[in-house]
Design a protein around this motif. Sequence first.
Motif, PDB file in Angstrom:
ATOM      1  N   HIS A 158       0.826  -1.203   0.000  1.00 26.40           N
ATOM      2  CA  HIS A 158       0.000   0.000   0.000  1.00 26.40           C
ATOM      3  C   HIS A 158       0.866   1.261   0.000  1.00 26.40           C
ATOM      4  O   HIS A 158       0.510   2.265  -0.622  1.00 26.40           O
ATOM      5  N   VAL A 159       1.979   1.200   0.709  1.00 25.87           N
ATOM      6  CA  VAL A 159       2.863   2.366   0.775  1.00 25.87           C
ATOM      7  C   VAL A 159       3.392   2.700  -0.610  1.00 25.87           C
ATOM      8  O   VAL A 159       3.340   3.857  -1.060  1.00 25.87           O
ATOM      9  N   THR A 160       3.890   1.688  -1.298  1.00 26.12           N
ATOM     10  CA  THR A 160       4.532   1.940  -2.596  1.00 26.12           C
ATOM     11  C   THR A 160       3.525   2.072  -3.739  1.00 26.12           C
ATOM     12  O   THR A 160       3.741   2.845  -4.670  1.00 26.12           O
ATOM     13  N   GLU A 161       2.401   1.331  -3.668  1.00 20.47           N
ATOM     14  CA  GLU A 161       1.448   1.326  -4.779  1.00 20.47           C
ATOM     15  C   GLU A 161       0.336   2.353  -4.612  1.00 20.47           C
ATOM     16  O   GLU A 161      -0.078   2.992  -5.580  1.00 20.47           O
ATOM     17  N   ALA A 162      -0.210   2.498  -3.395  1.00 19.67           N
ATOM     18  CA  ALA A 162      -1.332   3.422  -3.178  1.00 19.67           C
ATOM     19  C   ALA A 162      -0.841   4.830  -2.840  1.00 19.67           C
ATOM     20  O   ALA A 162      -1.293   5.819  -3.427  1.00 19.67           O
ATOM     21  N   LEU A 163       0.109   4.927  -1.876  1.00 22.75           N
ATOM     22  CA  LEU A 163       0.619   6.245  -1.492  1.00 22.75           C
ATOM     23  C   LEU A 163       1.690   6.764  -2.441  1.00 22.75           C
ATOM     24  O   LEU A 163       1.961   7.966  -2.488  1.00 22.75           O
ATOM     25  N   LYS A 164       2.307   5.843  -3.182  1.00 25.68           N
ATOM     26  CA  LYS A 164       3.377   6.208  -4.129  1.00 25.68           C
ATOM     27  C   LYS A 164       4.514   6.943  -3.419  1.00 25.68           C
ATOM     28  O   LYS A 164       4.984   7.999  -3.843  1.00 25.68           O
ATOM     29  N   THR A 165       4.919   6.371  -2.264  1.00 31.29           N
ATOM     30  CA  THR A 165       6.035   6.969  -1.540  1.00 31.29           C
ATOM     31  C   THR A 165       6.965   5.852  -1.062  1.00 31.29           C
ATOM     32  O   THR A 165       6.731   4.670  -1.328  1.00 31.29           O
ATOM     33  N   THR A 166       7.985   6.237  -0.326  1.00 25.77           N
ATOM     34  CA  THR A 166       8.966   5.240   0.126  1.00 25.77           C
ATOM     35  C   THR A 166       8.558   4.679   1.483  1.00 25.77           C
ATOM     36  O   THR A 166       7.785   5.297   2.226  1.00 25.77           O
ATOM     37  N   LEU A 167       9.106   3.524   1.812  1.00 26.69           N
ATOM     38  CA  LEU A 167       8.814   2.906   3.099  1.00 26.69           C
ATOM     39  C   LEU A 167       9.310   3.779   4.251  1.00 26.69           C
ATOM     40  O   LEU A 167       8.632   3.898   5.279  1.00 26.69           O
ATOM     41  N   ASP A 168      10.458   4.406   4.084  1.00 29.40           N
ATOM     42  CA  ASP A 168      10.993   5.268   5.146  1.00 29.40           C
ATOM     43  C   ASP A 168      10.128   6.507   5.332  1.00 29.40           C
ATOM     44  O   ASP A 168       9.896   6.954   6.472  1.00 29.40           O
ATOM     45  N   GLU A 169       9.673   7.093   4.223  1.00 31.92           N
ATOM     46  CA  GLU A 169       8.814   8.276   4.328  1.00 31.92           C
ATOM     47  C   GLU A 169       7.524   7.938   5.062  1.00 31.92           C
ATOM     48  O   GLU A 169       7.026   8.721   5.874  1.00 31.92           O
ATOM     49  N   ASN A 170       6.977   6.770   4.821  1.00 29.58           N
ATOM     50  CA  ASN A 170       5.746   6.358   5.513  1.00 29.58           C
ATOM     51  C   ASN A 170       5.972   6.255   7.022  1.00 29.58           C
ATOM     52  O   ASN A 170       5.119   6.658   7.817  1.00 29.58           O
ATOM     53  N   LEU A 171       7.133   5.721   7.411  1.00 23.69           N
ATOM     54  CA  LEU A 171       7.445   5.638   8.844  1.00 23.69           C
ATOM     55  C   LEU A 171       7.524   7.034   9.461  1.00 23.69           C
ATOM     56  O   LEU A 171       7.034   7.260  10.577  1.00 23.69           O
TER      57      LEU A 171
END
Length: 526
Positions: A110-123
């Motif tokens: 979901h982070v990479t496909e839905a939010l289109k952002t990086t795993l670190d940015e999501n954290l």
Amino acid sequence: MEKVYIYDTTLRDGSQAEGVNFSLEDKLRIAQKLDEFGIDYIEGGWPYANPKDNLFFQKIKGMNLSHAKPVTFGSTRKPGKSVKEDKQIEALIKAGTPVVTIFGKSWDMHVTEALKTTLDENLDMVYESVEFLKKHVEEVIFDAEHFFDGFKANPEYALAVLEAAVRGGADWIVLCDTNGGKLPHEVYDITKHVTERFPQVKVGIHAHNDSETAVANSIMAVLAGARQVHGTINGIGERTGNANLCSIIPNLQLKLGFKVIPEENLKRLTEIARFVAELSNMPLPRNMPYVGESAFAHKGGVHASAVMKKALTYEHIDPSLVGNRRKITVSDLAGKSNLIYKLREFGINVDENSPELLRLVERVKELENEGYHFEAAEASLELLCKRHFGLVKDYFDFDAYRVLIAKRRNDSLPTSEATVRLAVEGVDEHTAALGNGPVSALDRALRKALEEFYPNLREMQLIDYKVRIINESAGTSAKVRVLIESGDSKRKWGTVGVSENVIEASWIALRDAIVYKLMKDEEEAS
């Protein structure tokens, strides 16, 4: 008794159910009921999403809730945006509730496909949003969206998301089965892993019902250490719904010994289930556990006989504990025990070996064989029983009825007219009335003839009308069963009529509906 906190999201997640559209007044009335019932948290909506939710949070401040904490709902900050600049976060704070819940992505896909952002940015989004909110509100709850799917796909990252929320100061971390696809054993194992990994943090469960396991999943999460349960009244919600609090609450309190709501309030469970069903325009399924009309209904003669001797034989709890009642139905499967129980309900005491009782049993079975359905028409059953014992007076003497349906070339719809001839206390009445259909016209004509003698009929309403073909293979000679629901300011009741002619079947049900109203009013007045 250990406490489990109930978090109700009927007004937010529940309102996302297809066909549900709560008005502002509906939401406020439901919130009041939930508070009186003893719910711990009431999630009112997403203040950034629509003006109605903004108004709700303004209004609820003046309600002086006695127990529940109102909760606003939102998400973490957007990718690449400062938390202080995020208008949605700002709206959560402006709502002024003591508790804020935000959701964040815990499934790497979901982070990479839905939010289109990086795993670190999501954290960072999770940590910064929780930390910022914690500076402005008393309590922050973090919903780890898609947590169970995320844990199965990438357990290290899913746990890292929880760790970010914990570092930010979250008071609760809630594990969400957002797609509703997990089974109880999976939920137990994963929740247990989380509670052991974060022993210092309070854990909750938010389950959806796509696999028909939301209630079981919620209970298994509690057994694994979760102490906050999210759900909705009657399980309403998007797709197949959320975890049903009307099952979860009594299961936890009555079966597992947890303290959930004040003990004296549990008997209001059925009342609140029906209240929400009415306001949501989502009829309560008759077979819903604990609160449905059939939850403690007994149809088979063996069952009824056993229950009358000892309720525990076929009832897992005393119905009164959740505000429901035992119901013994009468049908072609029933025996004397069912009928004796119903007769006692109707105030008729009869010896179980009475020939009259045996004849009544046979008469009921004959009528059910003809197509009558007394389970859904208890008013007709009561009239049948009381007529059998000579306890129903003749409120009118029927002579004839006629129904005409006409449509002319320029008419958009047919016109229905009914005439009725009858006598009341020796006075002949001959009335006619128009209606928006033949049954409506017949109903109006009958009442028109009777209301002068029985003014109380003016408050009676025909609420619902259902027709069912009984023996479809008979074609145009098939019998039809008409079920009518009627009501007044005090009660609702169902009547039934069966005939090869739909108008005659309707007449039988209409006549019984009116006679039942007159009989009940007379009984109450005496």
